[in-house]
Scaffold this motif. Sequence first.
Motif, PDB file in Angstrom:
ATOM      1  N   MET A   1      44.282  18.139  73.532  1.00  0.00           N
ATOM      2  CA  MET A   1      43.550  17.765  74.862  1.00  0.00           C
ATOM      3  C   MET A   1      43.703  16.419  75.068  1.00  0.00           C
ATOM      4  SD  MET A   1      40.127  20.014  74.495  1.00  0.00           S
ATOM      5  CE  MET A   1      40.112  20.232  76.199  1.00  0.00           C
ATOM      6  N   ASP A   2      44.486  16.159  76.318  1.00  0.00           N
ATOM      7  CA  ASP A   2      44.533  14.649  76.536  1.00  0.00           C
ATOM      8  C   ASP A   2      43.396  13.884  77.457  1.00  0.00           C
ATOM      9  OD1 ASP A   2      45.944  12.404  76.803  1.00  0.00           O
ATOM     10  OD2 ASP A   2      47.650  13.007  77.458  1.00  0.00           O
ATOM     11  N   GLU A   3      42.439  13.355  77.004  1.00  0.00           N
ATOM     12  CA  GLU A   3      41.433  12.744  77.650  1.00  0.00           C
ATOM     13  C   GLU A   3      40.656  13.468  78.485  1.00  0.00           C
ATOM     14  OE1 GLU A   3      42.085   8.575  79.013  1.00  0.00           O
ATOM     15  OE2 GLU A   3      43.488   8.347  77.412  1.00  0.00           O
ATOM     16  N   PRO A   4      40.243  14.683  77.958  1.00  0.00           N
ATOM     17  CA  PRO A   4      39.301  15.668  78.603  1.00  0.00           C
ATOM     18  C   PRO A   4      37.988  15.260  79.436  1.00  0.00           C
ATOM     19  CG  PRO A   4      39.044  16.028  76.314  1.00  0.00           C
ATOM     20  CD  PRO A   4      40.191  15.111  76.588  1.00  0.00           C
TER      21      PRO A   4
ATOM     22  N   LYS B   1      49.475   8.037  72.894  1.00  0.00           N
ATOM     23  CA  LYS B   1      48.842   9.040  72.605  1.00  0.00           C
ATOM     24  C   LYS B   1      49.397  10.156  73.361  1.00  0.00           C
ATOM     25  CE  LYS B   1      44.935   7.268  73.938  1.00  0.00           C
ATOM     26  NZ  LYS B   1      45.733   5.708  74.553  1.00  0.00           N
ATOM     27  N   THR B   2      49.624   9.943  74.811  1.00  0.00           N
ATOM     28  CA  THR B   2      50.235  11.111  75.459  1.00  0.00           C
ATOM     29  C   THR B   2      51.616  11.457  75.000  1.00  0.00           C
ATOM     30  OG1 THR B   2      49.002  10.547  77.463  1.00  0.00           O
ATOM     31  CG2 THR B   2      51.027  11.768  77.810  1.00  0.00           C
ATOM     32  N   SER B   3      52.348  10.546  74.687  1.00  0.00           N
ATOM     33  CA  SER B   3      53.930  10.695  74.281  1.00  0.00           C
ATOM     34  C   SER B   3      53.491  11.686  72.732  1.00  0.00           C
ATOM     35  CB  SER B   3      54.634   9.540  73.845  1.00  0.00           C
ATOM     36  OG  SER B   3      54.620   8.569  74.727  1.00  0.00           O
TER      37      SER B   3
ATOM     38  N   TYR C   1      45.930  18.291  80.065  1.00  0.00           N
ATOM     39  CA  TYR C   1      46.704  17.269  80.578  1.00  0.00           C
ATOM     40  C   TYR C   1      45.492  16.280  81.096  1.00  0.00           C
ATOM     41  CZ  TYR C   1      50.969  19.864  80.364  1.00  0.00           C
ATOM     42  OH  TYR C   1      51.979  20.316  79.750  1.00  0.00           O
ATOM     43  N   GLN C   2      46.057  14.853  81.001  1.00  0.00           N
ATOM     44  CA  GLN C   2      45.115  13.828  81.277  1.00  0.00           C
ATOM     45  C   GLN C   2      44.776  14.003  82.917  1.00  0.00           C
ATOM     46  OE1 GLN C   2      47.233  10.298  80.015  1.00  0.00           O
ATOM     47  NE2 GLN C   2      45.689   8.851  80.832  1.00  0.00           N
ATOM     48  N   THR C   3      45.397  14.359  83.821  1.00  0.00           N
ATOM     49  CA  THR C   3      45.186  14.661  85.122  1.00  0.00           C
ATOM     50  C   THR C   3      45.190  16.256  85.322  1.00  0.00           C
ATOM     51  OG1 THR C   3      46.447  12.803  85.668  1.00  0.00           O
ATOM     52  CG2 THR C   3      45.687  14.276  87.593  1.00  0.00           C
TER      53      THR C   3
HETATM   54 MG   LIG Z   1      47.703   8.681  77.858  1.00  0.00          MG
END
Ligand SMILES: [Mg+2]
Length: 244
Positions: A166-169, A50-52, A92-94
């Motif tokens: 949005m990555d894991e908001p 997913k992030t990739s 971003y995730q973080t």
């Molecule tokens: Mg990820």
Amino acid sequence: MTKASPHIEAVFSAKSLSLDLGGREVLTNIGFDLKPGEVLGIIGPNGAGKTSLLEILSGRYQPKTGKVIYEGKDITKLPLFERARRGIGRTYQTPIVPEDLTVGEAFKAARQAFRPWLTRFDAEYGAQLVNFITTHDTHCARLKTFERRKLLMANLLMRQPKVLLMDEPAAGLINAEIDEIDQILRMLSKEMNVGVLIVEHRIELLESIADRVIVMDAGEVIAQGELADIINSPAVRAAYFETA
Ligand SMILES: [Mg+2]
Ligand SMILES: Nc1ncnc2c1ncn2[C@@H]1O[C@H](COP(=O)(O)OP(=O)(O)O)[C@@H](O)[C@H]1O
């Protein structure tokens, strides 16, 4: 939940994307369309890719094959900053904030990150959209996760993006905070017509917000449709609930 009308053209699309990392194919033939005002969820267990995928969509990675289309134009070769300038926002995730700056300085840096420089009113508008009420002399290093996410979203929203990636908001947030993020995303999509793509590994978090979901596992799309329909599909159950 309202469904985006079928006749409206996509604002953002992925076409047959694949990606190699570390000598291994981590994404294979990923495609989707995102319409204005639609919330599309991308779910999949950790390591699904997913992030990739977001790295390709936002312009940090070049795909091995495939295209990224925005407002009818092929933007596959455009760098990240140019995509941001044209209206593609990414989180971003973080949530990494500039630890050495105050909130006011962070807003100023965001206003002047690229031309056209924005005014304090624009920054205030972004802050209001996400209900970010922290005083400007607060040091960013002192902000908690939720406030960090809000600061970063305010910085994106002041530029009125058309697409948000949005990555894991919801990562690191408690339930009441997740509800607030959901409300913000609903307002952005349904009232301001922003196309929102949300990556999430917890299926249940997309239930109240996503119009449609794509399920990824091991770099491939294994199901897509409305969450209620796909949740019981054998491929999805195998990816999530059964160990090989
Ligand atoms: Mg990820
Ligand atoms: N920079 C990298 N180099 C090599 N492999 C990577 C790199 N980044 C991610 N991967 C691998 O790609 C796969 C997908 O990772 P990722 O996109 O982070 O998945 P997700 O966000 O769904 O958890 C994983 O197997 C991961 O180990």
